[in-house]
Design an enzyme around this catalytic site. Structure first.
Site, PDB file in Angstrom:
ATOM      1  N   GLU A  44       3.568   6.492  -5.319  1.00  0.00           N
ATOM      2  CA  GLU A  44       3.137   7.719  -4.647  1.00  0.00           C
ATOM      3  C   GLU A  44       4.377   8.489  -4.190  1.00  0.00           C
ATOM      4  OE1 GLU A  44      -0.045   8.991  -1.166  1.00  0.00           O
ATOM      5  OE2 GLU A  44       1.091   7.145  -0.904  1.00  0.00           O
TER       6      GLU A  44
ATOM      7  N   LYS B 161      -6.195  12.185  -4.947  1.00  0.00           N
ATOM      8  CA  LYS B 161      -6.459  11.228  -3.873  1.00  0.00           C
ATOM      9  C   LYS B 161      -7.668  11.651  -3.052  1.00  0.00           C
ATOM     10  CE  LYS B 161      -4.072   8.945  -0.003  1.00  0.00           C
ATOM     11  NZ  LYS B 161      -2.807   8.904   0.779  1.00  0.00           N
TER      12      LYS B 161
ATOM     13  N   CYS C 210      -2.833   4.748  -2.663  1.00  0.00           N
ATOM     14  CA  CYS C 210      -2.466   4.326  -1.311  1.00  0.00           C
ATOM     15  C   CYS C 210      -3.666   4.035  -0.400  1.00  0.00           C
ATOM     16  CB  CYS C 210      -1.535   5.373  -0.695  1.00  0.00           C
ATOM     17  SG  CYS C 210      -0.527   4.750   0.685  1.00  0.00           S
TER      18      CYS C 210
END
Length: 264
Positions: free
Chosen positions: A40, A113, A153
């Site tokens: 990321e 995301k 994440c």
């Protein structure tokens, strides 16, 4: 298929980060990897969140995407391109986006995301939504015969996203976990996602002390569908390299056919 989780300690200079990423991709290819995944924010760990706005790209245009496309084509790699900021509909927001490039240098998948991190402990607060616009669509694609699900994440804490991908062969989790939460939860959650979905997990991460003062946990790793850690890079720049073996997937699913026993 040999796969590589690439660990970086990115800084505020995008050009330097792209050079470091290209160097790691070349090293992974030289070691026999056919798929490599970047962490990321591989292209920028800025001094403040709003720095992402200045380097945001539009789909198909910009130096970050150009580097990923050329590296995939020239090295013959599937590249899961960590995340980069892509412009959102709102002028003061960006999407935290994973782009996947095929060995032909073409975009094969996109994932924005979905789950945005935020906290407020009474003394300090942080909210990714101040700069990021959340995605809404899970993404699964075929990487040379591997059915692969994408996440980023904080998504790791939401098992329903990954359950929606099952059955899949590989789950990708590019991340920049903080040192504090990473020490306690990173490996635990990665191994849980691997075991409950009976899939390999590739988890490339930021790992070290960054110029902006932040310290990330690192421990980029590849986990097999039985929850065994096959390769790990504790801290600093490096490559976690391992093989995805179809026979191992079949063995685990035959030995303990949990996916076939699902009722909900």
């Amino acid at each position: 298929m040999k796969i590589a989780a690439l660990q970086m300690v990115s800084g505020p200079d995008p050009a330097a980060n792209l050079l470091a990423a290209r160097r790691l991709l070349e090293a992974a290819a030289a070691q026999g990897a056919r798929l490599a995944a970047l962490p990321e924010y591989f292209c920028l760990m800025g001094r403040q969140d709003s720095d992402k706005l200045a380097i945001a790209e539009t789909p198909g245009h910009g130096p970050i995407q150009a580097m990923l496309a050329s590296a995939a084509r020239e090295l013959g790699l599937w590249i899961i391109g960590g995340t980069l900021p892509l412009r959102a509909d709102t002028p003061d927001r960006v999407r935290n986006t994973t782009l996947v490039f095929s060995p032909a240098g073409e975009v094969a998948a996109r994932y924005d995301k979905i789950h945005l991190f935020a906290y407020d402990n009474g003394r300090e607060s942080y909210d990714e939504a101040r700069v990021l616009e959340a995605g809404s669509q899970p993404t699964v694609f075929d990487a040379g015969g591997l059915r692969t699900g994408l996440s980023v994440c904080y998504d790791l804490r939401f098992p329903e996203l990954f359950r929606g991908y099952a059955p899949c062969d590989l789950i990708a989790v590019p991340a920049a976990f903080t040192y504090t939460t990473g020490e306690k939860h990173w490996e635990l959650l990665l191994r849980a996602r691997a075991v409950e979905n009976q899939a390999y997990v590739i988890a490339p991460a930021q790992g070290g002390r960054h110029e902006n003062g932040r310290r990330t946990w690192g421990h980029s790793m590849v986990v097999d569908p039985w929850g065994e850690v096959l390769a790990v890079v504790p801290e600093g720049e490096g490559i976690a390299l391992a093989d995805v073996e179809p026979a191992r997937l079949a063995q685990v699913r035959q030995q303990l056919p949990a996916l076939a026993h699902r009722r909900l």
